[in-house]
Design a protein around this motif. Structure first.
Motif, short mmCIF file in Angstrom:
data_model
loop_
_atom_site.label_atom_id
_atom_site.label_comp_id
_atom_site.label_asym_id
_atom_site.label_seq_id
_atom_site.Cartn_x
_atom_site.Cartn_y
_atom_site.Cartn_z
N LEU A 129 0.83 -1.20 0.00
CA LEU A 129 0.00 0.00 0.00
C LEU A 129 0.87 1.25 0.00
N MET A 130 1.85 1.31 0.90
CA MET A 130 2.71 2.49 0.97
C MET A 130 3.52 2.66 -0.31
N TRP A 186 1.92 13.35 9.39
CA TRP A 186 1.93 12.03 8.76
C TRP A 186 0.77 11.91 7.76
N HIS A 187 1.09 11.48 6.56
CA HIS A 187 0.03 11.28 5.56
C HIS A 187 -0.75 9.99 5.85
N HIS A 188 0.00 8.95 6.24
CA HIS A 188 -0.63 7.68 6.59
C HIS A 188 0.07 7.12 7.84
N ALA A 189 -0.68 6.41 8.65
CA ALA A 189 -0.11 5.72 9.82
C ALA A 189 -0.54 4.26 9.76
N VAL A 190 0.44 3.37 9.97
CA VAL A 190 0.18 1.93 10.01
C VAL A 190 0.47 1.46 11.43
N PHE A 227 5.20 8.32 6.01
CA PHE A 227 4.38 7.27 6.60
C PHE A 227 4.95 6.91 7.97
N LEU A 228 4.07 6.70 8.93
CA LEU A 228 4.47 6.28 10.28
C LEU A 228 4.05 4.84 10.49
N VAL A 229 4.99 3.99 10.92
CA VAL A 229 4.69 2.60 11.23
C VAL A 229 5.03 2.35 12.69
N LEU A 230 4.03 1.96 13.48
CA LEU A 230 4.22 1.59 14.88
C LEU A 230 4.08 0.09 15.02
N CYS A 231 5.00 -0.54 15.74
CA CYS A 231 4.97 -2.00 15.88
C CYS A 231 5.70 -2.40 17.16
N PRO A 275 -4.35 11.60 9.39
CA PRO A 275 -5.74 11.50 8.93
C PRO A 275 -6.11 10.15 8.35
N ARG A 276 -5.13 9.38 7.87
CA ARG A 276 -5.42 8.08 7.28
C ARG A 276 -4.72 7.01 8.12
N ARG A 277 -5.51 6.08 8.63
CA ARG A 277 -4.98 5.11 9.59
C ARG A 277 -5.29 3.68 9.14
N LEU A 278 -4.28 2.84 9.12
CA LEU A 278 -4.43 1.43 8.77
C LEU A 278 -4.04 0.60 9.98
N LEU A 279 -4.99 -0.18 10.50
CA LEU A 279 -4.72 -1.05 11.64
C LEU A 279 -4.46 -2.46 11.13
#
Length: 813
Positions: free
Chosen positions: A12-13, A108-112, A26-30, A137-141
């Motif tokens: 997706l990214m 952040w444009h997208h956050a995962v 893009f921000l990725v938290l894990c 504003p756009r969040r993917l869980l």
């Protein structure tokens, strides 16, 4: 879980970036354990995307922020557009909280959010900080378990993504109250209709991949999975500890039905009972002294006896094993067991730092890649990977193993299901065998039956539609968990007096049981790729076959709470306790002979006074610590104490405990000659006063075996900001005789114990931690001495409620 969620998020990214639909960032938290996996997958599938791994200690992250700031400042002079030196910033939940002031400034444009079940609690700090402070504003869980216990958790995730669609929690629960509490007296047809409606709504916002769907359409080929629950017995020592805990908590059990008991105290009682089921040595004072490595470690626990037989068979047939446990102290005992059996292993838990976690995972996986195609264990590779379920149960790819053993089960069955997917996932070539070890007729079996019901809720809300599958099982809600577990304690029979003594005949029977359990892996059943069994050793050895899908005869778990049966059991237990009151355990605490101790103290004081008068005349002040007053006398043991293993230099404890008082512990002999190299040079560099004090103690004949000389090393820097008190403790534990072939003796364990007790007492008095090298442990040597030393450290850390840090060398790359 192992079906490509990470790859989908990367795609997706990559698509958004390549198609210029979104420039990023893009921000990725894990979780920390999977950051290495994310980086390797990004390098493999999207090499053009710039990834910044924002993890590490405080200084490293400060350096990264400085670099980012300088580059942005340089770019801003050339253009008005914000140009960051990365496309994707990868970090962990904890760092997102610690560095929120910095990270929340970036648009952040997208956050995962990987393993998004971390956001299941809408009241948590992480949930609210991300929601209120971060601009994304756009969040993917990304999660394999969107619902674990109840519908509140599902609402939390959906509300985090789309707060405008999923409004307030009370509105959501009101709309689906029948589905939220199916155990109540609701019309079954209405409950079913609400489940259908909820599935439809959630399905609109959820891209769900399941093994069954992927296998059905031919996109996935996975080897069969066999799950088997082995019910282990309580041995005699475990029964005594289990009974002792129940006796101690009898007033709370009596008050429970009236609602007078405290929730927290009851929860603590359940935890103590679970520890007794795992291994009695988890309680301080139970293991017999002197501490010696031996078979007593195995024979003290029914589950460990069964595990011993299973691992023997698995090792002989060259399988590799993931061994999960809940508590790090349980992993300590399992590690001692693996050392006893000389099995090779890796370990991953919350105390292992990031670099070592990645090294352990790469090492275990690399051995598989370098081995044969069927992933058989390499002779030089790790046979067992010990993992704390909470630290390593999500996100990892460990298909090098084809056997998963749960020594302890999580309260939440979804957590164990996630852990199982570390091995049964894309890339696995062998049939996978999952073995759950559960102590029968105890609180563990009650929790297991409770967990089976919880799984039904997830199936009802997000599971596959199956009109032909009707379930008569109702699903309890989280609020009733503790109540049902306490009522379920009646499964234990307090009048049962038969002792489980495992002689050669019994071991032979368990050996046959292990063969049958492991053989289930290779039994093919047409049309079934996933099978579940339950086995009771007694039934199986009597010729009864494996029971598929659980043995309901073992324990009837009713959804309604039978208070009358519970009260009847409590009274029965009370009578049994009074009958056998003389057999109560004192949990290992021994009373000292007061008269004898008084005489010894009087003699010591007389000799001490005489010596002090002589030293005072000569201007000498001893730094030797007096014998402490043992806290064993008042029967207190602290749960606050711990022994932690770390990398680094123990003479620089500020790396581990910044701004905290510390004691550096080191061993010396009684020669009075300061040595060279290693710890001697490091301590002399720390302070020239250390060797001077040691030599002066020798001049005044103040070096005796068992003495601990404690000296302050940074008194002159007290007024400097950030300098905490620091001491060095020299433990005299070796004798020196130049006439001997080897002048310096081995470490005297009794004298070392005395020094550890003195150091621990001093640490408690000064509110410090102890930092020391790993004594008595050498690779390739007999490690029985280290086994004894480690037990002594844990004993006194528990008695005095202190932290002891043991330093050892970093893994060679």
């Amino acid at each position: 879980m192992g079906l490509g969620k990470t790859l989908q998020a990367i795609c997706l990214m990559s698509y958004l970036k390549v198609q210029r639909m979104s420039p990023g960032p893009f921000l990725v938290l894990c979780p920390l354990s999977v950051t290495d996996g994310w980086v390797s997958e990004m390098d493999r599938f999207a090499p053009k995307i710039r990834v910044l791994r924002y993890v590490g200690d405080k200084e490293h992250r400060r350096s990264l922020r400085r670099t980012i700031h300088e580059q942005v400042k340089e770019q801003s002079s050339q253009t008005d557009v914000l140009l960051l030196p990365f496309d994707v910033l990868l970090t962990t939940y904890d760092i997102a909280l610690m560095d929120q002031d910095f990270l929340s400034q970036i648009p952040w444009h997208h956050a995962v959010i990987d393993e998004a079940q971390r956001l299941k609690n809408p009241s948590s700090v992480l949930y609210n900080v991300l929601n209120d402070r971060f601009l994304m504003p756009r969040r993917l869980l990304v999660t394999g378990t969107p619902i674990q216990n109840n519908l509140t958790e599902l609402w939390a995730l959906m509300h985090f993504c789309m707060p405008s669609v999923f409004g307030r929690l009370d509105q959501f629960l009101s709309a689906f109250k029948e589905a939220a509490d199916p155990s109540s007296d609701h019309v079954p047809s209405k409950v079913k209709e609400q489940y259908k409606s909820l599935k439809s709504i959630v399905g609109t916002f959820m891209l769900r991949r399941t093994k069954s769907k992927l296998i059905e359409c031919g996109n996935l080929v996975l080897p069969p999975l066999t799950e088997i629950t082995v019910m282990a017995p309580l041995v005699s020592l475990q029964k005594k500890v289990y009974m002792s805990i129940l006796r101690r908590e009898l007033p709370k059990l009596l008050a429970f039905s009236s609602g007078a008991s405290n929730y927290q105290s009851l929860q603590n009682m359940v935890i103590q009972l679970r520890k007794a089921c795992s291994h009695p040595y988890l309680f301080p004072g139970i293991e017999p002294e002197p501490y010696e490595e031996g078979e007593h470690l195995v024979k003290a626990s029914g589950k460990l006896i069964v595990l011993d037989q299973l691992l023997q068979k698995l090792h002989d047939s060259r399988h590799r094993v993931l061994l999960f446990a809940q508590m790090s102290h349980t992993l300590d005992i399992l590690q001692d067991f693996l050392e006893l059996r000389r099995y090779s292993y890796e370990r991953l838990d919350g105390s292992i730092r990031a670099e070592e976690r990645f090294a352990a995972i790469r090492s275990f996986s690399r051995q598989s890649a370098e081995g044969s195609l069927n992933f058989q264990a390499d002779k030089n590779g790790a046979f067992v990977f010990m993992i704390s379920t909470r630290a390593g149960g999500v996100g990892l790819n460990l298909v090098a193993a084809d056997t998963v053993i749960f020594y302890e089960q999580d309260w939440n069955p979804q957590v164990d299901k996630q852990a199982l997917q570390r091995a049964h996932r894309i890339g696995q070539m062998n049939s996978v065998l999952s073995i759950n070890l559960v102590t029968e007729r105890t609180v563990e079996e009650v929790i297991m039956r409770r967990a089976e019901r919880k799984l039904q809720l997830s199936h009802n809300v997000v599971g596959d539609d199956d009109e032909n599958q009707e379930s008569n099982e109702s699903v309890g809600v989280e609020a009733g968990d503790l109540q049902s577990v306490i009522f379920g304690l009646g499964i234990f029979d307090p009048t049962e007096t038969s002792n489980e003594n495992f002689g050669e005949e019994k071991i032979s029977e368990l050996n046959s049981l292990a063969e049958k359990v492991i053989a289930v892996r290779h039994e093919q059943v047409a049309g079934k790729d996933e099978r579940k069994f339950e086995v009771n050793p007694t039934d199986m050895l009597n010729g009864c076959p494996l029971s598929q899908g659980g043995n309901s005869a073992s324990f009837s778990f009713d959804s309604g709470f039978d208070e009358a049966s519970y009260l009847s059991w409590v009274e029965k237990f009370k009578e049994a306790s009074q009958t056998n009151g003389d057999q109560m355990m004192d949990m290992g605490r021994r009373e000292l002979d007061e008269d004898r101790r008084a005489k010894v103290e009087a003699a010591k004081k007389k000799a001490e006074d005489k010596k002090l008068l002589r030293w005072e005349a000569l201007g000498y002040h001893s730094l030797s610590v007096k014998d402490p007053v043992s806290r064993l006398d008042d029967g207190t043991m602290s749960d606050m104490g711990s022994v932690q293993f770390v990398y680094g230099d123990c003479t620089n404890p500020l790396q581990v405990c910044p701004s905290e008082p510390t004691i550096i512990f080191s061993c010396v002999d009684d020669s009075g000659n300061w040595g060279h190299g290693g710890m001697f040079d490091a301590l002399a560099k720390l302070s020239a006063g250390i060797p001077e004090a040691y030599n002066r103690a020798s001049e005044f004949k103040d070096l005796h075996l068992g003495d601990l000389h404690l000296m302050r090393v940074n008194e002159d820097s007290d007024n400097k900001e950030g300098n905490s008190p620091q001491w060095v403790a020299l433990a005299v534990v070796q004798s020196y005789n130049p006439r001997r072939k080897v002048p310096r003796s081995n470490i005297s364990i009794p004298d070392l114990e005395l020094c550890i007790s003195k150091a621990s007492f001093s640490a408690a008095e000064n509110s410090t931690s102890i930092h020391m090298p790993r004594i008595g442990y050498q690779v390739g040597s007999d490690r029985s001495e280290w086994y004894t030393i480690e037990r002594l450290l844990r004993k006194y850390a528990s008695i005095y409620g202190i932290k002891i840090f043991v330093y050892y060398y970093r893994r060679s790359s």
